[in-house]
Design a protein around this motif. Structure first.
Motif, mmCIF file in Angstrom:
data_model
loop_
_atom_site.group_PDB
_atom_site.id
_atom_site.type_symbol
_atom_site.label_atom_id
_atom_site.label_comp_id
_atom_site.label_asym_id
_atom_site.label_seq_id
_atom_site.Cartn_x
_atom_site.Cartn_y
_atom_site.Cartn_z
ATOM 1 N N GLN A 32 0.826 -1.208 0.000
ATOM 2 C CA GLN A 32 0.000 0.000 0.000
ATOM 3 C C GLN A 32 0.860 1.257 0.000
ATOM 4 N N MET A 33 1.960 1.229 0.727
ATOM 5 C CA MET A 33 2.845 2.398 0.747
ATOM 6 C C MET A 33 3.529 2.594 -0.599
ATOM 7 N N SER A 34 3.915 1.510 -1.249
ATOM 8 C CA SER A 34 4.632 1.642 -2.529
ATOM 9 C C SER A 34 3.713 2.089 -3.661
ATOM 10 N N HIS A 35 2.400 1.930 -3.491
ATOM 11 C CA HIS A 35 1.437 2.362 -4.506
ATOM 12 C C HIS A 35 0.530 3.480 -3.981
ATOM 13 N N PHE A 36 0.968 4.187 -2.952
ATOM 14 C CA PHE A 36 0.127 5.176 -2.284
ATOM 15 C C PHE A 36 -0.258 6.313 -3.215
ATOM 16 N N ASN A 37 -1.527 6.688 -3.146
ATOM 17 C CA ASN A 37 -2.022 7.859 -3.845
ATOM 18 C C ASN A 37 -3.158 8.431 -2.999
ATOM 19 N N LEU A 38 -2.961 9.635 -2.514
ATOM 20 C CA LEU A 38 -3.961 10.258 -1.646
ATOM 21 C C LEU A 38 -5.311 10.372 -2.337
ATOM 22 N N GLY A 39 -5.309 10.570 -3.638
ATOM 23 C CA GLY A 39 -6.550 10.686 -4.385
ATOM 24 C C GLY A 39 -7.371 9.406 -4.402
ATOM 25 N N TYR A 114 6.560 11.340 -1.651
ATOM 26 C CA TYR A 114 7.223 11.237 -0.345
ATOM 27 C C TYR A 114 6.795 9.963 0.388
ATOM 28 N N VAL A 115 5.496 9.665 0.374
ATOM 29 C CA VAL A 115 5.009 8.453 1.048
ATOM 30 C C VAL A 115 5.556 7.211 0.354
ATOM 31 N N ARG A 116 5.572 7.208 -0.985
ATOM 32 C CA ARG A 116 6.064 6.043 -1.734
ATOM 33 C C ARG A 116 7.579 5.892 -1.634
#
Length: 147
Positions: A32-39, A114-116
């Protein structure tokens, strides 16, 4: 003290289940972190999404950061207010298109990156890959077997 084999077997089942769940949930978190997208974040209400995006914009938008101030006076210790805002957030939105500051969408993209990237690396260094289980955790989980 002789403990029958079936007692070890009974304790091995929950331990194995715990380890498998730990690996699965750890892998899910890293994916989930490697594919994170806030949208694409799941929000119960659309108003929650808007509020979260506004908070991210306030935290990561460099246009809202206080200006850098340097005192060139030798020996003088002037007080600078670190929270002094030169332009209000509302005014920034109106003039952003003529500045070099990133747009709101670009700020959100920077947050996603940044998250990814760096944040994911920090988490990986802190808790390890999904297959790694610390010796301390194994000791704590298996401690009841030693009693």
């Amino acid at each position: 003290n002789f403990v029958p084999f079936f007692v070890y077997l009974l304790s091995a089942l929950p331990f194995s289940w715990f380890c498998l769940r730990k690996i699965q949930s750890h892998k899910l978190m890293l994916d989930q972190m490697s594919h994170f997208n806030l949208g694409h974040a799941n929000c119960s209400l659309d108003s929650d999404r808007k509020l979260i995006e506004e908070q991210v914009l306030q935290l990561f938008d460099e246009a809202l950061a206080p200006p850098v101030q340097v005192c060139f006076c030798a020996g003088a210790h002037e007080y600078y207010d670190d929270h002094e805002v030169l332009v209000s957030p509302e005014d920034i939105q109106e003039i952003r298109h003529i500045t070099s500051y990133p747009s709101g969408i670009e700020v959100l993209d920077q947050f996603n990156a940044y998250v990814r990237g760096p944040l994911s690396d920090i988490v990986l260094r802190s808790v390890g890959k999904e297959q790694s289980i610390s010796c301390k955790l194994c000791f704590v989980v298996s401690f009841p077997l030693w009693l």
